[in-house]
Design a protein around this motif. Structure first.
Motif, PDB file in Angstrom:
ATOM      1  N   ASN A  11       0.840  -1.196   0.000  1.00 48.47           N
ATOM      2  CA  ASN A  11       0.000   0.000   0.000  1.00 48.47           C
ATOM      3  C   ASN A  11       0.877   1.250   0.000  1.00 48.47           C
ATOM      4  OD1 ASN A  11      -2.302  -1.572   0.145  1.00 48.47           O
ATOM      5  ND2 ASN A  11      -2.497  -1.393   2.358  1.00 48.47           N
ATOM      6  N   GLY A  12       0.485   2.221  -0.817  1.00 47.96           N
ATOM      7  CA  GLY A  12       1.234   3.462  -0.883  1.00 47.96           C
ATOM      8  C   GLY A  12       2.452   3.427  -1.779  1.00 47.96           C
ATOM      9  N   ALA A  13       2.613   2.329  -2.528  1.00 52.97           N
ATOM     10  CA  ALA A  13       3.791   2.210  -3.388  1.00 52.97           C
ATOM     11  C   ALA A  13       3.694   3.073  -4.643  1.00 52.97           C
ATOM     12  CB  ALA A  13       4.008   0.743  -3.790  1.00 52.97           C
ATOM     13  N   GLY A  14       2.475   3.500  -5.004  1.00 52.88           N
ATOM     14  CA  GLY A  14       2.289   4.318  -6.202  1.00 52.88           C
ATOM     15  C   GLY A  14       1.660   3.588  -7.359  1.00 52.88           C
ATOM     16  N   LYS A  15       1.055   2.441  -7.104  1.00 49.31           N
ATOM     17  CA  LYS A  15       0.514   1.615  -8.191  1.00 49.31           C
ATOM     18  C   LYS A  15      -0.616   2.332  -8.930  1.00 49.31           C
ATOM     19  CE  LYS A  15      -0.509  -1.775  -5.400  1.00 49.31           C
ATOM     20  NZ  LYS A  15      -0.028  -1.125  -4.138  1.00 49.31           N
ATOM     21  N   THR A  16      -1.591   2.839  -8.189  1.00 44.31           N
ATOM     22  CA  THR A  16      -2.725   3.526  -8.835  1.00 44.31           C
ATOM     23  C   THR A  16      -2.248   4.785  -9.563  1.00 44.31           C
ATOM     24  OG1 THR A  16      -4.389   2.670  -7.300  1.00 44.31           O
ATOM     25  CG2 THR A  16      -4.888   4.757  -8.394  1.00 44.31           C
ATOM     26  N   ARG A  64       4.370 -11.701 -16.488  1.00 44.54           N
ATOM     27  CA  ARG A  64       5.425 -10.974 -15.801  1.00 44.54           C
ATOM     28  C   ARG A  64       4.851 -10.278 -14.580  1.00 44.54           C
ATOM     29  NH1 ARG A  64       6.229  -7.493 -20.186  1.00 44.54           N
ATOM     30  NH2 ARG A  64       6.831  -5.860 -18.719  1.00 44.54           N
ATOM     31  N   ILE A  65       5.728 -10.023 -13.639  1.00 45.73           N
ATOM     32  CA  ILE A  65       5.365  -9.257 -12.457  1.00 45.73           C
ATOM     33  C   ILE A  65       6.149  -7.953 -12.489  1.00 45.73           C
ATOM     34  CG2 ILE A  65       5.397  -9.147  -9.937  1.00 45.73           C
ATOM     35  CD1 ILE A  65       3.469 -11.247 -10.928  1.00 45.73           C
ATOM     36  N   LEU A  66       5.422  -6.841 -12.386  1.00 40.89           N
ATOM     37  CA  LEU A  66       6.030  -5.526 -12.258  1.00 40.89           C
ATOM     38  C   LEU A  66       5.815  -5.099 -10.811  1.00 40.89           C
ATOM     39  CD1 LEU A  66       7.365  -3.438 -14.268  1.00 40.89           C
ATOM     40  CD2 LEU A  66       5.152  -2.283 -14.280  1.00 40.89           C
ATOM     41  N   MET A  67       6.916  -4.924 -10.072  1.00 38.26           N
ATOM     42  CA  MET A  67       6.813  -4.648  -8.644  1.00 38.26           C
ATOM     43  C   MET A  67       7.265  -3.220  -8.345  1.00 38.26           C
ATOM     44  SD  MET A  67       8.523  -6.788  -5.476  1.00 38.26           S
ATOM     45  CE  MET A  67       7.603  -8.293  -5.854  1.00 38.26           C
ATOM     46  N   LEU A  68       6.400  -2.496  -7.643  1.00 40.64           N
ATOM     47  CA  LEU A  68       6.679  -1.115  -7.246  1.00 40.64           C
ATOM     48  C   LEU A  68       6.935  -1.054  -5.742  1.00 40.64           C
ATOM     49  CD1 LEU A  68       4.148   1.315  -9.009  1.00 40.64           C
ATOM     50  CD2 LEU A  68       6.624   1.503  -9.038  1.00 40.64           C
ATOM     51  N   ILE A  86       9.603 -11.141  -1.480  1.00 38.79           N
ATOM     52  CA  ILE A  86       8.356 -10.879  -0.759  1.00 38.79           C
ATOM     53  C   ILE A  86       8.647 -10.399   0.660  1.00 38.79           C
ATOM     54  CG2 ILE A  86       6.302 -11.971   0.224  1.00 38.79           C
ATOM     55  CD1 ILE A  86       6.181 -13.701  -2.318  1.00 38.79           C
ATOM     56  N   ALA A  87       9.640 -11.005   1.315  1.00 41.29           N
ATOM     57  CA  ALA A  87       9.997 -10.595   2.667  1.00 41.29           C
ATOM     58  C   ALA A  87      10.518  -9.161   2.674  1.00 41.29           C
ATOM     59  CB  ALA A  87      11.043 -11.544   3.235  1.00 41.29           C
ATOM     60  N   THR A  88      11.347  -8.828   1.688  1.00 38.38           N
ATOM     61  CA  THR A  88      11.949  -7.492   1.641  1.00 38.38           C
ATOM     62  C   THR A  88      10.919  -6.413   1.339  1.00 38.38           C
ATOM     63  OG1 THR A  88      14.077  -8.403   0.913  1.00 38.38           O
ATOM     64  CG2 THR A  88      13.681  -6.062   0.492  1.00 38.38           C
ATOM     65  N   ILE A  89      10.041  -6.666   0.362  1.00 41.09           N
ATOM     66  CA  ILE A  89       9.114  -5.645  -0.107  1.00 41.09           C
ATOM     67  C   ILE A  89       7.838  -5.582   0.726  1.00 41.09           C
ATOM     68  CG2 ILE A  89       7.773  -4.821  -2.082  1.00 41.09           C
ATOM     69  CD1 ILE A  89      10.828  -4.594  -2.361  1.00 41.09           C
ATOM     70  N   PHE A  90       7.303  -6.736   1.090  1.00 37.04           N
ATOM     71  CA  PHE A  90       6.005  -6.766   1.767  1.00 37.04           C
ATOM     72  C   PHE A  90       6.109  -7.007   3.273  1.00 37.04           C
ATOM     73  CE2 PHE A  90       5.046  -7.799  -2.640  1.00 37.04           C
ATOM     74  CZ  PHE A  90       3.935  -7.012  -2.887  1.00 37.04           C
TER      75      PHE A  90
END
Length: 257
Positions: free
Chosen positions: A39-44, A208-212, A232-236
């Protein structure tokens, strides 16, 4: 082959703060790409910038042409945007809402064509919303409205679909239905970029996965690489195990770190 959508060095500032910084993505025909991040990563914000709904720095091309050079109707025929929330302001029958997806293909004086009717019928059928066609859209449940909103986008027949949380508020069965519909839209020669919070579904459906993270792209890889337990551990900030479902390696989130 020319990409359907190519965006480079996209940056967006809102309220004096940089929300997206130097992000890029390329979508080719046949691809379903999942946009993930906390949440808040800028996806939207990133998705809205790609749709031309927010001012942004950088370049965006649709089928090799600068998006800024396209007239609104030309852009709308090529790119369809599905916002999150699925709110409707007008108490219209759901079938009429879906038919609004044909607006980019006509002028105010054009009669409804056979192709318009066929596109609307197809969108109602594949989203399972024909049963709601005569019901006032504001009387539908959140999940039903979500599928009507998707049907309106698909009725446009745009090659590029940008979908912000398309499975939000859907029950488990209809989550699979919508992901199947998006997968089919890509396989039919289109390209889909969808914000997905369910990492397991993203891993099962996305090419593909695009991760922000904090407005920056930190991964653009195949699901089994981008959605590793370490990433996943690092980002989420959660612990995840990988399980095998058919040919896919799928993350199973266990607990917060």
């Amino acid at each position: 082959m020319t990409a359907l959508l190519a965006a480079k060095d996209i940056s967006v500032r809102l309220g004096g703060r940089t929300v997206v910084e130097d992000a890029r993505v390329t979508l080719s025909a046949g691809e379903l790409v999942a946009l993930v991040g906390p949440n808040g990563a800028g996806k939207t914000t990133f998705l809205k910038a790609l749709a031309g709904l927010l001012p942004a720095f950088g370049t965006i091309e649709l089928e090799g042409q600068p998006m800024s050079a396209l007239k609104p109707h030309e852009r709308a025929r090529r790119l369809a945007y599905l916002p999150q929330g699925h709110s409707f302001s007008w108490p219209l029958p759901a079938g009429e809402i879906v038919a609004l997806g044909r607006y980019p293909h006509a002028d105010p004086f054009s009669p409804v064509s056979d192709r318009d009717r066929a596109a609307v019928d197809h969108a109602l059928d594949i989203t399972g919303t024909r049963q709601f066609a005569d019901r006032i859209v504001t009387t539908l449940s959140g999940g039903e409205r979500a599928r009507v909103a998707l049907a309106r986008v698909l009725a446009t027949e745009a090659k590029i679909v940008l979908a912000d949380e398309p499975i939000m508020s859907l029950d488990p069965r209809h989550q699979f239905v919508v992901m199947d519909v998006l997968r089919h839209a890509a396989q039919a020669g289109g390209a889909v970029l969808a914000v997905i919070h369910d990492l397991a579904l993203a891993a099962r459906y996305a090419d593909r996965i695009l991760m922000l993270e904090k407005g920056r792209i930190v991964a653009d890889e195949k699901p089994e690489i981008a959605l590793s337990p370490e990433k996943i551990a690092t980002i989420f900030g959660v612990e995840a195990d990988m399980i095998c479902l058919g040919d896919a390696q799928v993350p199973l989130v266990r607990k917060p770190l």
